[in-house]
Scaffold this motif. Structure first.
Motif, short mmCIF file in Angstrom:
data_model
loop_
_atom_site.label_atom_id
_atom_site.label_comp_id
_atom_site.label_asym_id
_atom_site.label_seq_id
_atom_site.Cartn_x
_atom_site.Cartn_y
_atom_site.Cartn_z
N ASN A 65 11.18 17.97 14.79
CA ASN A 65 12.11 18.00 13.59
C ASN A 65 12.57 16.38 12.52
N VAL A 66 11.79 15.79 12.35
CA VAL A 66 12.63 14.67 12.64
C VAL A 66 11.26 14.12 11.29
N PHE A 67 12.52 12.87 10.62
CA PHE A 67 11.33 12.44 9.47
C PHE A 67 11.91 10.57 9.76
N TYR A 68 11.19 9.96 8.21
CA TYR A 68 11.32 8.42 8.42
C TYR A 68 11.88 7.79 7.65
N TYR A 69 12.36 6.99 8.04
CA TYR A 69 12.46 5.38 7.29
C TYR A 69 11.66 4.54 7.44
N ILE A 70 10.98 3.44 6.05
CA ILE A 70 10.46 3.19 6.88
C ILE A 70 10.69 1.78 5.38
N THR A 71 10.43 0.26 5.93
CA THR A 71 11.10 -0.46 5.26
C THR A 71 9.89 -0.74 4.36
N VAL A 72 9.54 -0.94 2.98
CA VAL A 72 8.13 -2.28 2.59
C VAL A 72 8.49 -2.83 1.88
N MET A 73 7.99 -4.29 1.78
CA MET A 73 9.12 -5.97 1.06
C MET A 73 7.02 -6.39 0.23
N THR A 89 4.06 -2.97 0.16
CA THR A 89 4.62 -2.34 -0.48
C THR A 89 3.39 -1.68 -1.13
N MET A 90 2.67 -3.04 -1.74
CA MET A 90 1.20 -2.50 -2.20
C MET A 90 -0.19 -1.44 -1.63
N ALA A 91 -0.17 -1.97 0.10
CA ALA A 91 -0.54 -1.27 0.80
C ALA A 91 -0.38 0.40 0.72
N PHE A 92 1.47 0.10 1.02
CA PHE A 92 1.44 1.86 1.09
C PHE A 92 1.28 2.52 -0.01
N VAL A 93 1.19 1.81 -1.76
CA VAL A 93 1.07 2.50 -2.47
C VAL A 93 -0.52 2.40 -2.12
N GLY A 94 -1.59 1.98 -2.41
CA GLY A 94 -2.62 2.85 -2.03
C GLY A 94 -3.09 3.73 -0.94
N MET A 95 -1.98 3.49 0.07
CA MET A 95 -2.21 4.82 1.01
C MET A 95 -1.50 6.29 0.48
N LEU A 96 -0.81 6.32 -0.69
CA LEU A 96 -0.18 7.13 -1.40
C LEU A 96 -1.27 7.39 -2.60
N ARG A 97 -2.09 6.65 -3.25
CA ARG A 97 -3.41 6.66 -3.77
C ARG A 97 -4.02 7.88 -3.52
N MET A 125 19.71 19.27 7.38
CA MET A 125 18.91 20.22 6.93
C MET A 125 17.89 20.07 8.21
N ARG A 126 17.62 19.34 8.80
CA ARG A 126 15.52 19.06 9.37
C ARG A 126 15.08 19.22 8.12
N THR A 127 14.97 18.57 7.34
CA THR A 127 14.77 17.50 6.42
C THR A 127 12.99 16.54 6.94
N ARG A 128 12.02 17.14 6.31
CA ARG A 128 10.92 16.71 6.45
C ARG A 128 10.22 15.91 5.65
N GLY A 129 9.21 14.19 5.89
CA GLY A 129 9.04 13.49 5.13
C GLY A 129 9.34 11.84 5.61
N PHE A 130 9.17 10.97 4.55
CA PHE A 130 9.38 9.30 4.63
C PHE A 130 10.19 9.14 3.38
N LEU A 131 11.29 8.59 3.40
CA LEU A 131 11.66 7.61 2.82
C LEU A 131 11.54 6.08 2.88
N LEU A 132 11.04 5.07 1.83
CA LEU A 132 10.65 4.12 2.45
C LEU A 132 11.48 3.10 0.72
N GLY A 133 11.67 2.04 2.36
CA GLY A 133 12.88 1.35 1.62
C GLY A 133 12.00 0.16 0.97
N GLY A 134 11.94 0.20 -0.71
CA GLY A 134 10.50 -1.26 -1.48
C GLY A 134 12.04 -2.30 -0.66
#
Ligand SMILES: Cc1ncc(C[n+]2csc(CCOP(=O)(O)OP(=O)(O)O)c2C)c(N)n1
Ligand SMILES: [Mg+2]
Length: 892
Positions: free
Chosen positions: A687-695, A499-507, A621-630
């Motif tokens: 037309n894909v979107f993402y689900y990524i689990t972060v711990m 999760t911290m790594a992801f937040v670093g990327m987001l920043r 709807m062909r939505t794009r983006g990232f869902l992050l399961g924290g």
């Protein structure tokens, strides 16, 4: 007169009431409605001060909100519009009837559109502006079950062929057909918003309207007067999502939002509120929430009757009936209406005395009167400062007569007999003779007919056709290698969570020259849980009013900063609302031509488990983006217990066809997945979107080994090979997410204590592997003469010796799904069962996914293979401290 003697409850003489009413009328006439309202407000205050108990009611009388004197002139050719509408009614009906003649029980709905035709046609002819290069256009959510009407209109507009209409609900026929309901996945040039799972579209519309403001406040699109219209059923408002976010709309003063509730008083089985009044109920809910409510109850034919009713008896009577009675009245004869409605009071009877029974029967409801509907829409569009809801009374199955008008069975009506068809034809003046009409042909007047010319001219004036979906954003250009490179390098021993790594990327993404502005971080009151509070200050929390207060933590570095151009959507505790924002942001590439990239991070258990239907709609709807399961992983999230610990979401992501689901273990894996995801979605337009689990388990992030990018994306790669590949006892261990570390520990135990040399694989996505395996299998089945394709899993393991053991923080079914493409039997460990409030190591013991259980499973497989003696296994159970009689976590 008798009247003067009659009294109200509590002994007030009617004459007294009459005097009060007259003085109010005179104020209204001389000084206008504002002064009249002020007087009433003062009277109310005076009454309260003097101890008069005035019960609270957010309701207004059961009457039209817009009085006749404030009704604007209807700007269109009413007769021509009626004829066009009749043709659409006919073709919509024909579509359903024909489809069901060809294929019994194929379904479809006639009655919903029949009741809503005027509501839509006034919109199409006068309000819904199309999207164009110059103007973003209005956004319209069409009620799903009314889709035949939208198709029938598009047919008249020349946008859909008769062949397409013929194949309504038969999409697989040659040349294609029309989807039952609005599905952008199936008709990507036509539908924009999936609406048929009821309750989703009202909520999505609210967040869409808010997202439009967000884009404006952040300077990403020009400020316009574009509107979001949402059409819904009155029965639909029972879905909790429908009204669940209405206070957000008023709080945010979304005067760009208009709800139109088609109040036909019926749902599928019967009346919405047989014993009550759905319109009054909705009025008080919306008014209480701060919406502008416009009731459109009575058609113009009622106006002269109201005019004659100086005493307000008619309005009073209207407020007395429950919806079950109203439903009966609309299907009854004029004589019945006279007796049962007006007959309650001789003075009411007197009001309609000059009218024939036939004219009483023909008294229209407001939602079927274009003049009333136009007035309401105009008022809604002009209204400032709050969202508007229009409550329009209609009849379900309007015009179907005996075939189902206002009947309880009307929702399901799909077939009409010959007489019923002829009657419908005659009622709406369709130019078909008695014989032809029973064939229910589609009917389109010639191109140069006044109807088609008018219809085209109206749409031209409004900028083009609606609904229409097109992709308007330009693909991104950069590859973002530089941006993600740092995350390939590992944390040099520092313990961080994914999760911290992801937040670093987001920043870092937020600072990027190309995508920085496009990132939309979305969080449902969980930012601190994920260590995102540092973004509050740097990116700002979006607030349409800025920050009117000095935050309590203003002196700290990470203070709670709200700003009008804030980038973070801090939604509060609403996963559904957050998901609706995700959908708005993830589909802006089409809706607005802007490539916003949403990152919605939430407690993973409250994602698929709670709002799966919104995720399904996003996929459609062909939505794009990232869902992050924290805070993901049944055993990795310690302490929280049964409700929070998620061992499900990676499984629940399986049915969504276009979501890519990853369970990464390391920072570099996440970096590779996100970078590639941005490329696929925003550069290549997939037309894909993402689900990524972060711990949230901290551990040292290793540097990325060479040549693993492809494996990360495809679902697995060998992370750490065995130190001694020549050993006699061999094994392959598969770990995912934080459980990969358990596999790595097992690798050491196996090597040092049992002489087993194991390779360890990081399985980043069982879903990818599963889809790939199925695809290869399918291709081979369909192409038996060609060189067979080998599933990626099989390729990876072709030369991998030894027994096979997989462990993840999710159900055992995940590894089992791909075991058939493995060279040998697979032992699967997973976290089936309810979670517990406990620490990580106890949880991993309880669910039997820790290094000891992975070791035991490996030894057991070797024993079954005849590679080790039973005594070695028995001793291992003891040495590892495993209790064989321990309860099974699945059922305990
Ligand atoms: C979430 C969900 N539940 C159930 C249905 C099935 N369904 C379709 S239409 C309908 C009744 C609709 O009534 P209303 O909202 O009043 O619309 P009307 O057709 O009367 O305009 C039902 C129950 C559905 N489409 N979505
Ligand atoms: Mg209804």
């Amino acid at each position: 007169m008798d009247n003067e003697l009659s009294t109200q409850p509590h002994g007030i003489h009617d004459v007294e009431i009459q005097e009060w009413l007259e003085s109010l009328d005179s104020v209204l006439e001389s000084s206008g409605p504002e002064v009249a309202a002020e007087i009433l407000e003062r009277l109310r205050a005076h009454a309260t001060v003097n101890g008069i108990d005035l019960p609270f009611s957010a309701n207004t009388p059961y009457a039209n909100t817009i009085p006749v004197r404030l009704q604007p002139l209807f700007p269109g050719d009413q007769e021509l519009e009626r004829r066009i509408k009749s043709l659409i009614r006919w073709n919509a009906l024909a579509m359903v009837v024909r489809a069901n003649r060809v294929e019994h029980n194929i379904g479809g709905h006639i009655s919903t559109y029949a009741s809503a035709a005027t509501l839509y046609e006034v919109g199409f002819n006068h309000f819904f502006r199309a999207r164009s290069e110059e103007f973003e256009g209005d956004t319209v959510y069409f009620q799903g079950h009314a889709s035949p009407g939208m198709y029938a209109r598009a047919f008249l507009e020349g946008r859909l062929s008769a062949q397409k209409l013929e194949n309504f609900r038969r999409e697989l026929k040659p040349g294609g057909g029309l989807s039952s309901y609005p599905h952008p996945w199936l008709m990507p040039d036509f539908w924009e918003f999936p609406t048929v799972s009821m309750g989703l579209s009202p909520l999505m519309a609210i967040y869409q309207a808010r997202f439009n403001r967000y884009l404006e406040d952040r300077g990403m699109k020009p400020v316009t007067d574009a509107k979001v219209w949402a059409f819904l059923g009155d029965g639909e408002t029972d879905e909790p999502e429908s009204l669940g976010a209405i206070t957000l709309a008023s709080r945010e003063k979304l005067d760009n939002l208009i709800f139109v509730v088609n109040c036909n008083l019926q749902r599928l089985d019967g009346p919405v509120r047989g014993n009550g009044q759905i319109i009054q109920e909705l009025e008080s809910a919306f008014r209480g929430a701060g919406w502008n409510v416009i009731k459109v109850l009575w058609g113009s034919e009622w106006d002269p009757i109201f005019e004659r009713d100086a005493e307000g008896l008619l309005v009073k009577r209207m407020g007395e009936l429950v919806d079950g009675e109203y439903q009966k009245l609309v299907v009854s004869s004029g004589a019945y209406v006279r007796e049962h409605f007006f007959g309650s009071d001789p003075r009411l009877l007197q009001l309609v005395e000059p009218m024939s029974d036939e004219s009483l029967r023909r008294l229209r409801l407001g939602g079927h009167d274009p003049r009333k509907v136009y007035a309401a829409y105009k008022a809604a569009v002009d209204h400032k400062g709050s969202p508007t809801v229009i409550l329009a009374r209609t009849i379900k199955g309007y015009g179907l007569g005996e075939a189902g008008e206002g009947k309880n069975v009307t929702h399901q009506q799909k077939k009409l007999n010959e007489d019923e068809l002829r009657e419908f034809r005659s009622r709406f003046g369709i130019p078909l003779n008695d014989v032809d009409c029973i064939e229910v042909p589609f009917y389109r007047p010639p191109e140069d007919s006044v109807e088609i010319q008018y219809l085209r001219a109206r749409r031209e004036a409004l900028g083009g056709y609606v609904p229409k979906r097109s992709i308007r954003a330009k693909p991104l250009a950069a590859d973002h290698d530089e941006l993600f490179k740092e995350f390939h390098e590992g944390s040099e021993g520092r313990e961080v969570s994914t999760t911290m790594a992801f937040v670093g990327m987001l920043r870092k993404m937020l600072k990027d020259a190309e995508i920085g502005k496009l990132i939309v971080p979305i969080v449902p009151d969980e930012a601190r849980t994920f260590g995102m509070e540092s973004l509050f200050r740097t990116a700002g929390i979006y607030s349409s009013v800025g920050q009117k207060y000095e935050p309590v933590d203003v002196n700290t570095l990470l203070y709670y900063k709200e700003a009008k151009d804030g980038q973070i959507l801090e939604e509060g505790i609403t996963e559904a609302g957050s998901m609706a924002s995700f959908i708005a942001a993830g589909s802006a590439y089409a809706t607005h031509g802007i490539n916003t990239i949403p990152f919605f991070i939430y407690y993973s258990m409250f994602g698929f488990q709670r709002i799966a239907d919104f995720i399904w709609a996003a996929a459609d709807m062909r939505t794009r983006g990232f869902l992050l399961g924290g805070t993901a992983g049944r055993t990795t999230l310690s302490g929280e217990g049964l409700q929070h610990q998620d061992g499900n979401s990676q499984v629940l992501a399986l049915p969504v066809p276009n979501i890519k689901a990853y369970d990464p273990a390391f920072a570099y894996e996440i970096a590779v997945i996100i970078q590639d995801g941005i490329r696929r979605m925003y550069k290549d337009g997939e037309n894909v979107f993402y689900y990524i689990t972060v711990m949230n388990e901290p551990y040292a992030m290793p540097p990325m080994p060479g040549n693993v990018k492809d494996g990360i994306l495809r679902g697995m790669y060998r992370f750490r090979p065995a130190a001694n590949p020549k050993a006699k006892l061999r094994a392959q261990l598969f770990g995912s997410g934080a459980i990969l570390n358990e596999a790595l520990r097992a690798q050491e135990i196996l090597e040092t204590k049992y002489g087993v040399a194991a390779d360890v694989w990081s399985v980043t996505s069982y879903k990818e592997l599963y889809n790939d395996g199925n695809e290869a299998e399918r291709w081979n089945r369909l192409h038996p003469g060609e060189k067979p394709r080998v599933p990626y899993v099989a390729k990876c393991l072709a030369d991998a010796p030894g027994v096979l053991v997989a462990a993840s923080d999710y159900l055992k079914t995940l590894p089992n799904m791909i075991s058939k493409w493995m060279p040998r039997h697979l032992a699967s460990l997973g976290t089936d069962g309810f979670g517990r409030s406990e620490g990580r190591s106890s949880l991993r013991e309880f669910f039997e996914v820790d290094s000891r259980y992975i070791t035991l499973a490996t030894l057991h497989e070797l024993f079954v293979d005849g590679k080790i003696e039973r005594c070695v296994l028995d001793k291992a159970v003891k040495d590892l401290g495993i209790n064989p009689d321990k309860a099974n976590p699945v059922i305990s």
